[in-house]
Design an enzyme around this catalytic site. Structure first.
Site, short mmCIF file in Angstrom:
data_model
loop_
_atom_site.label_atom_id
_atom_site.label_comp_id
_atom_site.label_asym_id
_atom_site.label_seq_id
_atom_site.Cartn_x
_atom_site.Cartn_y
_atom_site.Cartn_z
N ILE A 1 40.44 -16.60 13.14
CA ILE A 1 39.95 -17.85 13.73
C ILE A 1 38.43 -17.86 13.75
O ILE A 1 37.79 -18.87 13.40
CB ILE A 1 40.55 -18.06 15.14
CG1 ILE A 1 42.07 -18.21 15.04
CG2 ILE A 1 39.95 -19.30 15.81
CD1 ILE A 1 42.82 -18.20 16.37
N HIS B 1 44.46 -25.95 27.18
CA HIS B 1 44.98 -24.97 26.21
C HIS B 1 45.71 -25.67 25.04
O HIS B 1 46.92 -25.53 24.88
CB HIS B 1 45.91 -23.96 26.89
CG HIS B 1 46.04 -22.66 26.14
ND1 HIS B 1 46.24 -21.45 26.74
CD2 HIS B 1 46.00 -22.40 24.80
CE1 HIS B 1 46.32 -20.50 25.82
NE2 HIS B 1 46.19 -21.06 24.62
N THR C 1 37.95 -20.62 23.18
CA THR C 1 39.28 -21.07 22.77
C THR C 1 40.21 -19.86 22.60
O THR C 1 41.22 -19.96 21.91
CB THR C 1 39.23 -21.87 21.45
OG1 THR C 1 38.58 -21.08 20.44
CG2 THR C 1 38.50 -23.18 21.61
N GLU D 1 45.82 -20.35 34.43
CA GLU D 1 46.34 -21.54 33.72
C GLU D 1 47.67 -21.92 34.34
O GLU D 1 48.49 -21.04 34.55
CB GLU D 1 46.55 -21.23 32.24
CG GLU D 1 45.27 -21.22 31.46
CD GLU D 1 45.44 -21.09 29.96
OE1 GLU D 1 46.57 -21.30 29.46
OE2 GLU D 1 44.46 -20.77 29.30
N ARG E 1 41.11 -16.68 25.29
CA ARG E 1 41.91 -16.53 26.50
C ARG E 1 40.98 -16.67 27.70
O ARG E 1 39.87 -16.14 27.72
CB ARG E 1 42.60 -15.16 26.55
CG ARG E 1 43.86 -15.07 25.70
CD ARG E 1 44.99 -15.96 26.24
NE ARG E 1 46.22 -15.84 25.47
CZ ARG E 1 46.55 -16.60 24.43
NH1 ARG E 1 45.71 -17.55 24.02
NH2 ARG E 1 47.70 -16.43 23.81
N GLY F 1 37.60 -12.51 13.55
CA GLY F 1 38.92 -12.37 12.95
C GLY F 1 39.23 -13.62 12.15
O GLY F 1 38.32 -14.30 11.67
C1 GLV Z 1 47.60 -19.73 21.75
O1 GLV Z 1 46.77 -19.57 22.57
C2 GLV Z 1 48.19 -18.66 21.02
O2 GLV Z 1 47.95 -17.50 21.37
O3 GLV Z 1 48.94 -18.95 20.09
#
Ligand code: GLV
Length: 328
Positions: free
Chosen positions: A160, A288, A238, A269, A240, A158
């Site tokens: 990112i 996070h 990075t 978390e 979830r 996607g």
């Molecule tokens: C961070 O993890 C977000 O979803 O913005």
């Protein structure tokens, strides 16, 4: 005059200026900056709330929504929406907004930071230097993995994932991805090959996760998936935490089934200090911080405000949450 303005719950106080756009447009009840969830004043205000501006730390489910009969919009200052029951919102006609785009580059930067740190064993090397274990330059000390020429498997190409691909290409990495659909333009531009997930896991030197958490992706990286990875491979997450089975990851690191991992997200978390994952070799855990830059967090707040204000007046949200894609 103020009484006719809609009431908005801001679940966690944000720094001065970040929510200026709300001024004069709504009344607010603001939760404590450091406390996740709905504290007593927020709970008390829920029945009158027409909007909620929340963070990823708040669970917005049917039980919360049932206490908020006047609610019209939920705006989260995050791109991930796994903390929000989207079906429960839709069933009540509540629109949901999030903050894609503005955090793409910061999160891709952090992904590369984790990748570099784990590949080149920065935590071990820095700890040894600080602790006085740097006795001489050593030809065999702190040896890591070459990134140049290594293959990177991006799970979820996607926004990112694509930004990571662009960076990794500049590092001379070979790229493949596993995603719900093809991305012909990006594949051609960056030379990324689309392959089935099983092939990506088996062939990548580094696997990096960039997909949303859903019932389809929960523990997608489990013991079986980890067992198919190379014993020299690194895992970067990075996205979830719950996309990876933490027990299976700990086992894979302890047994050498994979060589290392860098995770910015965990399940749960925060990860408690006594959690077994912290005892794993070549594992770097971050709290996070993918989007944690001054500029990015301010931009996320601005997008969250825009979504909220649009929802309050019944306009289309600038960044509505879209229905989930098909599984990988
Ligand atoms: C961070 O993890 C977000 O979803 O913005």
């Amino acid at each position: 005059m103020n009484d006719i303005l809609p009431l908005v719950l801001v679940t966690r106080a944000l720094p001065e200026g970040w929510l200026d756009g709300l001024r004069g447009r709504c009344r607010t009840v603001v939760g404590d900056a450091q406390t996740p969830g709905f504290d007593a004043p927020l709970l008390e205000a829920l029945p009158d709330a027409e909007g909620i501006l929340c963070l990823l730390t708040e669970r917005i489910d049917g039980a919360v929504l049932d206490r908020a009969p006047r609610l019209r919009v939920v705006s989260t200052m995050a791109v991930g929406v796994d903390n929000i029951d989207l079906d429960a919102c839709a069933a009540r006609g509540i629109v949901v907004g999030h903050t894609p785009g503005v955090l793409t580059e910061a999160t891709a930067d952090l992904t590369m930071a984790l990748l570099l740190a784990v590949a080149r064993r920065l935590p071990d090397a820095a700890a040894d230097a600080r602790a006085g274990r740097w006795s001489t330059w050593s030809p065999t000390g702190w040896l890591g993995t070459d990134l140049h020429g290594a293959s990177l498997g991006i799970v979820g190409l996607g926004k990112i994932g694509t930004a990571v691909a662009r960076r990794a290409r500049a590092f001379g990495m070979r790229l493949m991805h596993a995603s719900p659909g093809p991305k012909p333009a990006v594949e051609a531009e960056l030379g990324v090959e689309r392959v089935p997930l099983t092939q990506l896991l088996a062939q990548s030197d580094v696997v990096s996760l960039h997909l949303p958490l859903s019932s389809d992706t929960h523990h997608l990286i489990d013991a079986r998936a980890l067992a198919t990875m190379k014993s020299t491979a690194l895992l970067i997450n990075t996205a979830r935490g719950a996309i990876v089975d933490p027990q299976a990851l700990a086992h894979a690191l302890h047994t050498g089934a994979i060589a290392g991992a860098g995770i910015d997200v965990t399940e749960p978390e925060p990860l408690p200090a006594e959690h077994p994952l912290y005892g794993c070799p070549n594992l770097l855990v971050l709290p996070h911080i993918g989007s944690a830059t001054h500029g990015t967090r301010r931009r996320m707040a601005a997008v969250a405000v825009d979504n909220l204000l649009a929802g309050l007046v019944g306009s289309p949200l600038p960044h509505p949450v879209l229905p989930p894609r098909a599984p990988l």
